[in-house]
Motif scaffolding. Structure first.
Motif, short mmCIF file in Angstrom:
data_model
loop_
_atom_site.label_atom_id
_atom_site.label_comp_id
_atom_site.label_asym_id
_atom_site.label_seq_id
_atom_site.Cartn_x
_atom_site.Cartn_y
_atom_site.Cartn_z
N VAL A 237 0.86 -1.19 0.00
CA VAL A 237 0.00 0.00 0.00
C VAL A 237 0.89 1.24 0.00
CG1 VAL A 237 -1.73 1.31 1.28
CG2 VAL A 237 -1.88 -1.18 1.16
N THR A 238 0.51 2.23 -0.80
CA THR A 238 1.28 3.47 -0.90
C THR A 238 0.38 4.64 -0.52
OG1 THR A 238 2.68 2.57 -2.66
CG2 THR A 238 2.61 4.95 -2.42
N LEU A 239 0.86 5.46 0.42
CA LEU A 239 0.19 6.71 0.79
C LEU A 239 0.98 7.86 0.15
CD1 LEU A 239 -0.48 6.11 4.60
CD2 LEU A 239 -1.91 5.49 2.65
N ILE A 240 0.27 8.74 -0.56
CA ILE A 240 0.92 9.86 -1.25
C ILE A 240 0.40 11.17 -0.67
CG2 ILE A 240 1.27 11.00 -3.47
CD1 ILE A 240 0.90 8.32 -4.81
N CYS A 241 1.35 12.03 -0.30
CA CYS A 241 0.99 13.35 0.25
C CYS A 241 1.11 14.38 -0.87
CB CYS A 241 1.92 13.70 1.41
SG CYS A 241 1.48 15.24 2.25
N SER A 242 0.01 15.03 -1.19
CA SER A 242 0.01 16.08 -2.21
C SER A 242 0.00 17.44 -1.52
CB SER A 242 -1.21 15.96 -3.12
OG SER A 242 -1.21 14.71 -3.76
N SER A 243 0.83 18.36 -2.03
CA SER A 243 0.93 19.69 -1.40
C SER A 243 1.39 20.68 -2.44
CB SER A 243 1.94 19.64 -0.24
OG SER A 243 2.16 20.93 0.29
N ASP A 244 0.76 21.86 -2.43
CA ASP A 244 1.15 22.93 -3.34
C ASP A 244 2.04 23.88 -2.55
OD1 ASP A 244 1.36 24.62 -5.46
OD2 ASP A 244 -0.68 25.44 -5.32
N SER A 245 3.34 23.93 -2.89
CA SER A 245 4.27 24.78 -2.15
C SER A 245 5.53 25.00 -2.97
CB SER A 245 4.64 24.15 -0.81
OG SER A 245 5.37 22.97 -1.01
N ASN A 246 6.20 26.12 -2.68
CA ASN A 246 7.48 26.44 -3.32
C ASN A 246 8.32 27.26 -2.33
OD1 ASN A 246 9.43 26.52 -5.30
ND2 ASN A 246 8.57 28.31 -6.32
N PRO A 247 9.49 26.76 -1.95
CA PRO A 247 10.15 25.58 -2.50
C PRO A 247 9.43 24.30 -2.07
CG PRO A 247 11.38 26.41 -0.63
CD PRO A 247 10.31 27.42 -0.91
N PRO A 248 9.76 23.16 -2.75
CA PRO A 248 9.10 21.90 -2.37
C PRO A 248 9.24 21.64 -0.89
CG PRO A 248 10.39 21.62 -4.37
CD PRO A 248 10.73 22.99 -3.85
N PRO A 249 8.20 21.07 -0.28
CA PRO A 249 8.20 20.93 1.18
C PRO A 249 8.91 19.67 1.65
CG PRO A 249 6.14 20.13 0.32
CD PRO A 249 6.94 20.60 -0.87
N GLU A 250 9.22 19.63 2.93
CA GLU A 250 9.58 18.40 3.60
C GLU A 250 8.28 17.77 4.12
OE1 GLU A 250 12.34 19.32 6.66
OE2 GLU A 250 13.98 19.80 5.29
N ILE A 251 8.13 16.45 3.90
CA ILE A 251 6.89 15.77 4.26
C ILE A 251 7.17 14.82 5.44
CG2 ILE A 251 5.05 14.25 3.48
CD1 ILE A 251 5.02 16.96 2.11
N SER A 252 6.33 14.87 6.45
CA SER A 252 6.40 13.96 7.60
C SER A 252 5.08 13.21 7.71
CB SER A 252 6.67 14.73 8.90
OG SER A 252 7.88 15.45 8.82
N TRP A 253 5.18 11.90 8.10
CA TRP A 253 3.99 11.06 8.21
C TRP A 253 3.75 10.68 9.67
CZ3 TRP A 253 0.64 10.06 4.32
CH2 TRP A 253 1.08 10.32 3.01
N PHE A 254 2.46 10.65 10.04
CA PHE A 254 2.07 10.33 11.41
C PHE A 254 0.93 9.32 11.41
CE2 PHE A 254 3.97 14.50 11.35
CZ PHE A 254 4.79 14.52 12.46
N LYS A 255 1.05 8.32 12.30
CA LYS A 255 -0.04 7.38 12.54
C LYS A 255 -0.55 7.63 13.94
CE LYS A 255 -1.25 2.54 13.11
NZ LYS A 255 -0.74 1.18 13.39
N GLU A 256 -1.76 8.18 13.99
CA GLU A 256 -2.40 8.48 15.27
C GLU A 256 -1.45 9.25 16.19
OE1 GLU A 256 -3.59 4.59 16.43
OE2 GLU A 256 -5.25 4.52 14.98
N GLY A 257 -0.81 10.30 15.62
CA GLY A 257 0.05 11.20 16.39
C GLY A 257 1.50 10.76 16.49
#
Length: 620
Positions: A237-257
């Motif tokens: 399974v793949t989870l993809i985070c979409s975000s409109d930002s410039n410069p490109p963002p750093e993405i962090s993932w959380f499961k129930e905090g």
């Protein structure tokens, strides 16, 4: 006097003040001595000239920087001849047009005319500078701020030039300034792109420069990519985070905090029910951060932890009853199938066997299956114990066994647990272990053998096997039939005895070294003194041969027998026994015997000596 400069087909006009180069009535008047033109445009230089009355113009031409006093006619120069057009005459107009100008055309240019009496050069001439356009802009601007872009050239163009701007090669008609600057107020992210500038009515544009508009994250969301709509344990399974930002963002993932990973894509390979829960991503750059809404992963799973148990748990003896049970964790509950090896036996969580036999021994497993997948348990061994059966004794090697060989007796037996083996020759115990080894075997080992197979459930004897040892002849001896004195004219039988396996069938008889007969029995009828001597036999089979010890045969004449009887001398078979009255005979025979013994000791024995010994009676 005024002169204008045209660029290609443009209506761009430079209003310049003429300046005059003259001496008395000789002179050349140019438009402004400095001309700035755009690359690839056409330039018109307005020019007039004067000369004294009475002179007639013979030649007019334009030249550039001279070499010494020589001036080259540009109309004859290959670099100019196709681009230079003389618009004047041979009266007083010396105007020219130069098209498709490049930076190489940045030179000083002069008008020269020649009369029949004199010549004139209009120095210092006109300086032409050819320029291109460049956009000057900051590389980055933050959304909401103002930014100014400037269209620059290496020399100053006329104030009448109108600058135009392009973004991504498209004209910005609604964002035009009156000068060479483009002001963008409250910049939006849509304003990012590649900007270039030009002059209205002219094809030349500057190289494009990139304007990068930065902004904080927005529109943050999570999407789930799964091979199927339903998420099943074991899938990726793949989870993809979409975000409109410039410069490109750093993405962090959380499961129930709880932080679980980073990067725009969060992949879970071989997902399990432990991965179920709510997930969200956080998008962060230098201008700010924003969280997505939470999404839920609901993981379904196929059967797992599939196992088989056996009841009763102790030793299983042939004839008992046994129950196999299959346990499995799955959602939804599974269907159960039973297998022995690769063969299906039945279905249901419990599989029962009554009056079990050794045929039921083997590996058993169950298969648990629901709509998501199936899984087999590990195999369990059903070990049915039983008393020995099918006990068999065998001999190796299987062919003929010859004395001196090595022989192995092997006992095979079907039993569980494995049996203890005992070996017997006849009724006598001779060894244990499955293989009974005998090295350098002799005929004493011949006989009947059997093995006994025994475990805690019972015992069984094998059938008897016979060990038949072959060996060459031995204990070869010669015997003579009858008793008493052998007298000329008697019949005598010599018998050859021998121990061998197989029995010897080949016998030879020798007197001395001469073969005199064959067969186990050698008969001499009407014997004479010529038959006296040493006799021996040879016994032979396919494994070898052996000679007997020699037997001396002495044949007596009739007169000597009577003489011996008259004097009370006893005579024995094969030799002489003497009485009291035969002292002289005894002495003579003893001498003959001693001489024979000495000859044997010296190694010079003569096979005919026995004959001479027997003939000694006549010599006496």
């Amino acid at each position: 006097m005024m002169m204008s400069i045209g660029m290609a087909s443009l209506p761009l006009i430079f209003l310049l003040i003429f300046y005059e180069v003259s001496s008395a009535d000789w002179g050349v008047s140019y438009s402004n001595s400095q001309i700035c033109a755009l690359k690839n445009s056409s330039v018109t230089i307005y020019c007039t000239y004067t000369y004294p009355t009475g002179h007639q113009i013979k030649k007019v031409f334009w030249a550039k920087n001279s070499v010494g006093e020589e001036y080259t006619n540009l109309s004859e120069d290959p670099e100019y001849s196709q681009r230079l057009q003389y618009l004047g005459d041979k009266q007083n107009n010396c105007t020219i047009r130069l098209s498709h100008v490049t930076q190489k055309d940045s030179q000083n240019y002069y008008f020269r005319f020649i009369t029949e009496l004199d010549k004139w050069i209009g120095k210092p001439g006109v300086s032409l500078t050819v320029t291109d356009l460049q956009v000057e802009s900051p590389e980055t601007v933050k959304e909401g701020h103002n930014v100014s872009l400037t269209c620059k050239s290496s020399c100053t163009l006329t104030d009448r030039a109108t600058f135009i701007w392009f973004r991504n090669s498209q004209p910005l008609t609604e964002r035009r300034d009156r000068n060479n600057q483009l002001l963008l107020q409250s910049v939006r992210r849509e304003d990012a792109g590649r900007y270039s500038c030009g002059v209205q009515g002219h094809k030349l544009t500057s190289p494009a420069v990139e304007l990068n508009v930065t902004f904080e994250p927005s529109s943050v969301s999570v999407s789930i990519i799964s091979p199927s709509g339903e998420i099943v344990e074991g899938d990726s399974v793949t989870l993809i985070c979409s975000s409109d930002s410039n410069p490109p963002p750093e993405i962090s993932w959380f499961k129930e905090g709880m932080f679980v990973g980073s990067g725009r894509i969060y992949s879970i390979s071989k997902i399990s029910s432990d991965n179920s829960g709510e997930y969200k991503c956080k998008s962060n750059n230098e201008h700010g951060e924003k969280d997505s809404e939470a999404v839920t992963l609901n993981v379904m799973y196929p059967p797992r932890n599939v196992s088989v148990s056996i009841s009763p748990s102790g030793e299983i003896v042939e004839g008992n009853s046994v129950t196999l049970s299959c346990s499995s964790d799955s959602n939804p509950p599974p269907e159960i199938s039973w297998f022995k090896g690769g063969r299906i036996l039945g279905s249901g969580r419990i599989y029962s066997i009554s009056k079990i036999s050794s045929d039921h021994s083997g590996e058993y497993k169950c298969k648990s299956r629901n709509k998501h997948a199936e899984k087999y348990s590990d195999a369990v061994m059903l070990n049915v114990t039983y008393a020995p059966r099918n006990a068999v004794a065998s001999i190796s090697p299987s062919g003929e066994i010859v004395e001196g060989d090595s022989v192995t007796l092997s006992c095979s037996s079907d039993s569980n647990p494995p049996a203890e083996i005992s070996w017997f020759k006849g009724e006598m115990f001779v060894g244990s272990e499955r293989n009974y080894n005998m090295s350098k075997i002799s005929s004493d080992y011949s006989g009947e053998y059997k093995c006994k197979s025994r475990n805690k459930h019972g015992e069984k004897n094998s059938d008897v096997v016979i060990l038949n040892i072959m060996y060459p002849p031995r204990n070869v001896s010669v015997s003579i039939n009858g008793s008493g004195v052998i007298v000329e004219g008697d019949s005598v039988t010599l018998i050859c005895s021998s121990d061998s396996n197989p029995p010897a069938l080949d016998f030879s008889w020798l007197k001395g070294r001469m073969i005199v007969g064959s067969g186990r029995i050698y008969n001499i009828s009407k014997i004479s003194s010529d038959h006296s001597g040493e006799y021996k036999c040879k016994s032979r089979n396919k494994h070898g041969e052996k000679y007997s010890d020699a037997l001396t045969l002495c044949v007596m004449s009739v007169r000597w027998v009577l003489w011996f009887k008259a004097f009370g001398v006893g005579v024995a078979v094969g030799g002489v026994a003497f009485g009291l009255g035969g002292a002289s005979v005894y002495t003579c025979l003893t001498k003959r015997m001693n001489r024979r013994s000495a000859m044997k000791d010296s190694g010079n024995s003569d096979p005919s000596e026995d004959f001479n010994l027997c003939n000694a009676y006549d010599e006496l």
